[in-house]
Design a protein around this motif. Structure first.
Motif, PDB file in Angstrom:
ATOM      1  N   VAL A  48       0.823  -1.202   0.000  1.00 22.07           N
ATOM      2  CA  VAL A  48       0.000   0.000   0.000  1.00 22.07           C
ATOM      3  C   VAL A  48       0.857   1.252   0.000  1.00 22.07           C
ATOM      4  N   ALA A  49       1.837   1.292   0.880  1.00 20.26           N
ATOM      5  CA  ALA A  49       2.645   2.490   1.043  1.00 20.26           C
ATOM      6  C   ALA A  49       3.961   2.136   1.685  1.00 20.26           C
ATOM      7  N   ALA A  50       4.976   2.914   1.368  1.00 17.93           N
ATOM      8  CA  ALA A  50       6.288   2.741   1.966  1.00 17.93           C
ATOM      9  C   ALA A  50       6.925   4.100   2.141  1.00 17.93           C
ATOM     10  N   ILE A  51       7.794   4.192   3.128  1.00 23.01           N
ATOM     11  CA  ILE A  51       8.491   5.440   3.390  1.00 23.01           C
ATOM     12  C   ILE A  51       9.930   5.131   3.767  1.00 23.01           C
ATOM     13  N   SER A  52      10.849   5.858   3.185  1.00 23.25           N
ATOM     14  CA  SER A  52      12.259   5.653   3.433  1.00 23.25           C
ATOM     15  C   SER A  52      12.693   6.392   4.688  1.00 23.25           C
ATOM     16  N   SER A  53      13.935   6.174   5.074  1.00 23.95           N
ATOM     17  CA  SER A  53      14.442   6.790   6.289  1.00 23.95           C
ATOM     18  C   SER A  53      14.508   8.306   6.197  1.00 23.95           C
ATOM     19  N   ASP A  54      14.629   8.834   4.976  1.00 23.27           N
ATOM     20  CA  ASP A  54      14.692  10.281   4.805  1.00 23.27           C
ATOM     21  C   ASP A  54      13.359  10.895   4.396  1.00 23.27           C
ATOM     22  N   GLY A  55      12.295  10.104   4.407  1.00 25.10           N
ATOM     23  CA  GLY A  55      10.968  10.634   4.157  1.00 25.10           C
ATOM     24  C   GLY A  55      10.418  10.455   2.766  1.00 25.10           C
ATOM     25  N   GLY A  56      11.173   9.859   1.855  1.00 22.72           N
ATOM     26  CA  GLY A  56      10.644   9.573   0.541  1.00 22.72           C
ATOM     27  C   GLY A  56       9.541   8.541   0.610  1.00 22.72           C
TER      28      GLY A  56
END
Length: 121
Positions: A48-56
């Motif tokens: 559904v959704a993913a977010i990287s450590s820097d907010g991407g």
């Protein structure tokens, strides 16, 4: 030793909103990506959704414009804000975190136990 605890699921009417939270705890050195999968009965699990450590961020096409993923690194928590919910959003939602238990352990994926989201009139 690492635990992911989900909250915020429940029953909501079409067009309504829910906010899912996933808090990580335990022996965690650092967390890279975090995100959410969902799975409805008889259907394949879907990212559904993913977010990287820097907010991407990444969002599935089916939820773009309606869902927002965010994270609070100080709390080691990832959120999924779900707006304008549709019947087809009904599923069990699973959070994940790719994390290091120590500086040299390598990243491993940990999973929450799932939280039910039911969209019904």
């Amino acid at each position: 030793q690492v635990q992911l605890v989900e909250s915020g699921g429940g029953l909501v009417q079409p067009g309504g909103s829910l906010r899912l939270s996933c808090a990580t705890s335990g022996s965690i050195f650092s967390i890279n990506a975090m995100g959410w999968y969902r799975q409805a009965p008889g259907k394949q699990r879907e990212l559904v959704a993913a977010i990287s450590s820097d907010g991407g961020t990444h969002l599935a096409d089916s939820v773009k414009g309606r869902f927002t993923i965010s994270r609070d690194n100080a709390k080691n928590t990832v959120y999924l804000q779900m707006n304008r919910l549709k019947l087809e959003d009904t599923a069990v939602y699973y959070c994940y975190a790719d994390l290091l238990s120590s500086y040299d352990s390598g990243f491993k994926r940990s999973w929450g136990q799932g939280t039910q989201v039911t969209v019904s009139s």
